[in-house]
Write a protein that holds these residues in place. Structure first.
Motif, PDB file in Angstrom:
ATOM      1  N   MET A   1       0.845  -1.196   0.000  1.00 24.64           N
ATOM      2  CA  MET A   1       0.000   0.000   0.000  1.00 24.64           C
ATOM      3  C   MET A   1       0.876   1.240   0.000  1.00 24.64           C
ATOM      4  O   MET A   1       1.765   1.384   0.822  1.00 24.64           O
ATOM      5  CB  MET A   1      -0.899  -0.004   1.241  1.00 24.64           C
ATOM      6  CG  MET A   1      -1.750   1.246   1.363  1.00 24.64           C
ATOM      7  SD  MET A   1      -2.825   1.210   2.801  1.00 24.64           S
ATOM      8  CE  MET A   1      -1.613   1.260   4.123  1.00 24.64           C
ATOM      9  N   ARG A   2       0.628   2.125  -0.930  1.00 28.53           N
ATOM     10  CA  ARG A   2       1.363   3.381  -0.976  1.00 28.53           C
ATOM     11  C   ARG A   2       0.585   4.407  -0.184  1.00 28.53           C
ATOM     12  O   ARG A   2      -0.593   4.641  -0.440  1.00 28.53           O
ATOM     13  CB  ARG A   2       1.535   3.838  -2.420  1.00 28.53           C
ATOM     14  CG  ARG A   2       2.213   5.195  -2.522  1.00 28.53           C
ATOM     15  CD  ARG A   2       2.392   5.603  -3.975  1.00 28.53           C
ATOM     16  NE  ARG A   2       3.000   6.898  -4.071  1.00 28.53           N
ATOM     17  CZ  ARG A   2       2.340   8.021  -4.183  1.00 28.53           C
ATOM     18  NH1 ARG A   2       1.031   8.014  -4.185  1.00 28.53           N
ATOM     19  NH2 ARG A   2       2.974   9.172  -4.288  1.00 28.53           N
ATOM     20  N   ARG A  86       4.225  -2.331   1.699  1.00 32.94           N
ATOM     21  CA  ARG A  86       3.629  -3.098   0.603  1.00 32.94           C
ATOM     22  C   ARG A  86       3.708  -4.573   0.982  1.00 32.94           C
ATOM     23  O   ARG A  86       4.775  -5.163   0.968  1.00 32.94           O
ATOM     24  CB  ARG A  86       4.360  -2.841  -0.716  1.00 32.94           C
ATOM     25  CG  ARG A  86       3.622  -3.396  -1.946  1.00 32.94           C
ATOM     26  CD  ARG A  86       4.459  -3.277  -3.199  1.00 32.94           C
ATOM     27  NE  ARG A  86       5.529  -4.257  -3.231  1.00 32.94           N
ATOM     28  CZ  ARG A  86       6.501  -4.280  -4.156  1.00 32.94           C
ATOM     29  NH1 ARG A  86       6.554  -3.347  -5.079  1.00 32.94           N
ATOM     30  NH2 ARG A  86       7.436  -5.220  -4.124  1.00 32.94           N
ATOM     31  N   ASP A  87       2.557  -5.137   1.324  1.00 32.89           N
ATOM     32  CA  ASP A  87       2.485  -6.542   1.729  1.00 32.89           C
ATOM     33  C   ASP A  87       1.963  -7.371   0.565  1.00 32.89           C
ATOM     34  O   ASP A  87       0.831  -7.156   0.096  1.00 32.89           O
ATOM     35  CB  ASP A  87       1.568  -6.710   2.941  1.00 32.89           C
ATOM     36  CG  ASP A  87       2.090  -5.977   4.170  1.00 32.89           C
ATOM     37  OD1 ASP A  87       3.326  -5.938   4.342  1.00 32.89           O
ATOM     38  OD2 ASP A  87       1.268  -5.438   4.935  1.00 32.89           O
ATOM     39  N   ILE A 100       7.571  -5.055   1.678  1.00 33.94           N
ATOM     40  CA  ILE A 100       8.374  -3.841   1.822  1.00 33.94           C
ATOM     41  C   ILE A 100       7.890  -3.100   3.055  1.00 33.94           C
ATOM     42  O   ILE A 100       6.694  -2.824   3.201  1.00 33.94           O
ATOM     43  CB  ILE A 100       8.246  -2.934   0.578  1.00 33.94           C
ATOM     44  CG1 ILE A 100       8.735  -3.670  -0.662  1.00 33.94           C
ATOM     45  CG2 ILE A 100       9.033  -1.642   0.776  1.00 33.94           C
ATOM     46  CD1 ILE A 100       8.556  -2.866  -1.944  1.00 33.94           C
ATOM     47  N   ASP A 101       8.804  -2.790   3.951  1.00 35.99           N
ATOM     48  CA  ASP A 101       8.465  -2.088   5.185  1.00 35.99           C
ATOM     49  C   ASP A 101       8.097  -0.637   4.891  1.00 35.99           C
ATOM     50  O   ASP A 101       8.520  -0.071   3.872  1.00 35.99           O
ATOM     51  CB  ASP A 101       9.640  -2.114   6.162  1.00 35.99           C
ATOM     52  CG  ASP A 101       9.939  -3.508   6.675  1.00 35.99           C
ATOM     53  OD1 ASP A 101       9.002  -4.338   6.724  1.00 35.99           O
ATOM     54  OD2 ASP A 101      11.114  -3.783   7.007  1.00 35.99           O
ATOM     55  N   PHE A 169      10.580  -1.183  -7.521  1.00 35.96           N
ATOM     56  CA  PHE A 169      10.325  -1.641  -8.886  1.00 35.96           C
ATOM     57  C   PHE A 169      11.175  -2.836  -9.303  1.00 35.96           C
ATOM     58  O   PHE A 169      10.942  -3.395 -10.375  1.00 35.96           O
ATOM     59  CB  PHE A 169      10.562  -0.484  -9.874  1.00 35.96           C
ATOM     60  CG  PHE A 169       9.660   0.692  -9.635  1.00 35.96           C
ATOM     61  CD1 PHE A 169       8.335   0.668 -10.042  1.00 35.96           C
ATOM     62  CD2 PHE A 169      10.124   1.830  -8.985  1.00 35.96           C
ATOM     63  CE1 PHE A 169       7.491   1.748  -9.816  1.00 35.96           C
ATOM     64  CE2 PHE A 169       9.296   2.921  -8.753  1.00 35.96           C
ATOM     65  CZ  PHE A 169       7.963   2.873  -9.169  1.00 35.96           C
ATOM     66  N   GLY A 170      12.138  -3.229  -8.479  1.00 36.77           N
ATOM     67  CA  GLY A 170      13.016  -4.330  -8.842  1.00 36.77           C
ATOM     68  C   GLY A 170      12.442  -5.687  -8.466  1.00 36.77           C
ATOM     69  O   GLY A 170      11.569  -5.814  -7.612  1.00 36.77           O
TER      70      GLY A 170
END
Length: 248
Positions: A1-2, A86-87, A100-101, A169-170
């Motif tokens: 989630m952004r 981002r889960d 991503i934490d 993005f990687g």
């Protein structure tokens, strides 16, 4: 989630300005409200999240006052950004990617203000989370049809370092094997460009309402990433603000 929680404007004129309030203290505006935007960088779908706004107006200490009023010219100030976690479990299309934490970005930059336009350049570092550099430059044309209403709009460009680009993005070799995405080594550079428009209506000296809409186009490796479903990103928000003054 952004989720970008704080939109921070903390520009202070380089030259001291005459104080509008007497005595040492600080005056700022803050607010909260809903935001509609992409679920994560490159997502096609949107969601609703909370967002906020903080604007430093005046800082007076030891007989010196900075900011306040309609200060113009070259100034400096702080810049804060927040990107939510981002889960992969939350999005079926990201299955196999690592989580991503959340990231907290702190930094600062320069602004050049005039009554009809406002230019800025900020550089931040992810002190929590992505631990990389991200920069933003942009500017606005300003129009005030009434004393209560201020309209502004202009371009925005976001730059990210290699680590920043790879974080969002990687796709690593291990993630590729687990997810089915092709491995992708994302490089830094200009990752996003677009335009932002804002309407600020002041009900009175204390309360205001700020509506914003921003359209962005992902570029280069951000656009080429296998994670990216849509290169076009649209974000909108409405924030109710309150002026607060504290004396020292």
């Amino acid at each position: 989630m952004r989720l970008r929680i704080f939109s921070v404007v903390a520009a202070i004129a380089a030259a001291p300005a005459l104080a509008q309030e007497t005595g040492d203290g600080v005056t700022f505006r803050f607010g909260i409200g809903p935001q509609v935007g992409p679920e994560y960088f490159g997502a096609e779908d949107s969601n609703i999240t909370p967002t906020g706004r903080f604007e430093l107006e005046r800082l007076q200490f030891g007989g010196q006052s900075f900011g306040g009023g309609d200060s113009t010219g070259l100034g400096f100030g702080g810049s804060v950004g927040f990107v939510g976690a981002r889960d992969a479990d939350d999005y079926s299309e990201l299955e196999g990617l690592e989580d991503i934490d959340p990231s907290l970005e702190l930094g600062g930059g320069l602004r050049f203000r005039q009554p009809a336009y406002d230019l800025f350049a900020n550089l931040r570092y992810g002190v929590i989370g992505h631990e990389s550099l991200v920069g933003e430059v942009g500017g606005d044309v300003i129009y005030r049809p009434t004393e209560q209403l201020t309209l502004r709009a202009g371009p925005r460009i976001l730059w990210g370092s290699d680590d920043y680009a790879q974080t969002y993005f990687g796709v690593s070799d291990a993630e590729s094997a687990a997810s089915g995405f092709e491995a992708f080594d994302a490089g830094g550079g200009i990752l996003r460009q677009g335009v932002k428009a804002e309407a600020n209506y002041q009900f009175n000296d204390d309360w205001g309402l700020v509506g914003t809409i921003q359209y962005d186009q992902l570029r280069d490796d951000a656009a080429d990433s296998p994670i990216t479903q849509s290169e076009e990103q649209l974000t909108g928000s409405i924030v109710l603000t309150r002026k607060v003054t504290f004396g020292f």
